[in-house]
Design a protein around this motif. Structure first.
Motif, short mmCIF file in Angstrom:
data_model
loop_
_atom_site.label_atom_id
_atom_site.label_comp_id
_atom_site.label_asym_id
_atom_site.label_seq_id
_atom_site.Cartn_x
_atom_site.Cartn_y
_atom_site.Cartn_z
N VAL A 66 44.36 46.29 46.64
CA VAL A 66 44.23 45.05 45.85
C VAL A 66 45.25 44.01 46.01
O VAL A 66 44.79 42.71 45.82
N ILE A 94 44.90 41.48 49.87
CA ILE A 94 43.57 40.88 50.02
C ILE A 94 43.57 39.91 51.06
O ILE A 94 44.46 39.53 51.56
N ALA A 107 44.62 49.91 43.35
CA ALA A 107 45.17 49.01 42.50
C ALA A 107 46.29 48.51 42.68
O ALA A 107 46.85 47.37 42.58
N SER A 140 40.07 39.57 41.09
CA SER A 140 40.31 40.71 42.11
C SER A 140 41.41 41.55 41.63
O SER A 140 41.30 42.58 41.83
N GLN A 141 42.34 40.98 41.05
CA GLN A 141 43.52 41.89 40.60
C GLN A 141 43.01 42.62 39.46
O GLN A 141 43.45 43.83 38.92
#
Length: 241
Positions: free
Chosen positions: A29, A32, A25, A218-219
């Motif tokens: 992440v 990307i 995370a 995505s986050q």
């Protein structure tokens, strides 16, 4: 990011999981595809807090809130996010998060209540809220309370006056920010795909384009998992057509 700062308890009891999650995370992440412009740190935390509200991740919200405040979110932005959640999650699911915010702000020595953010008088709520609806969803929602079967028009009126008039007209967050957190509320709770698609389209209308929304998903994926994130991506694609 120091695992012990995020998970002070898990770093002792479950160090392997704490390290796996932190590496993903707060590492992978954040690095990307180059096609996706990185989110500003306050924006990323705003999306994460809204997502944790949506999925009812109260314990994780308590862990992320100090990081969000340290990362640039203001107390007013946090409060406005939680307030707006009442319209999409209901008081029963929103109230524990408001208590958590108040506890953290009090711990930091921030006086409550915060500065008022309201901008409309009670008699202006419906028209002011409807104007926001029109800005986000188009002229088809002009005077939306006059549309549909008479026995359900009161809901349309409440959407204009309460959901949009009471919350979206407030200061503290811009319209693009408010549409982003609504997108996060809906994506995280699941089962709201029609509304999620509509708000994905509204996000694009107010300036949060397709790539921005993909970055938001995505986050937030580490906090809601793959199924709901994939559903959100499908809604973005449907809204883009």
């Amino acid at each position: 990011m120091d695992t012990k700062k995020i998970f002070p308890g898990l770093a002792q009891t479950d160090p392997e999981f704490a390290q796996i999650f932190t590496n993903f995370a707060f590492g992978e992440v954040l690095s990307i595809s180059p096609e996706l412009e990185p989110l500003a740190e306050p924006t990323r935390y705003l999306a994460i807090l809204a997502t944790l509200l949506g999925c009812q991740g109260l314990d994780a919200f308590r862990l992320m809130l100090p990081l969000a405040l340290d990362g640039g979110l203001t107390p007013i932005e946090v409060k406005e996010t939680v307030y707006q959640a009442a319209a999409y999650l209901g008081l029963g699911r929103m109230l524990p998060f408001l208590d958590a915010v108040n506890e953290e702000l009090t711990r930091r020595g921030i006086a409550l209540p915060l500065e008022p953010q309201g901008t409309v008088e009670p008699e202006q709520r419906r028209e002011a809220g409807n104007q926001v609806q029109v800005e986000a969803f188009g002229e088809g929602l002009r005077e939306s309370w006059k549309q549909g079967p008479k026995e359900k028009r009161h809901i349309n009126s409440w959407l204009a006056s309460n959901c949009f008039g009471d919350y979206y007209t407030r200061k503290g967050l811009s319209l693009p920010q408010r549409e982003m957190i609504t997108f996060c509320f809906l994506a995280a709770q699941g089962g709201c795909e029609p509304q999620l698609t509509a708000h994905a389209r509204a996000n694009m209308t107010v300036g949060n384009d397709r790539l921005f929304l993909i970055q938001v998903v995505s986050q937030c994926l580490p906090y809601i998992g793959y199924p709901r994130s994939l559903n959100a991506l499908n809604c973005i694609e449907n809204a883009s057509k």
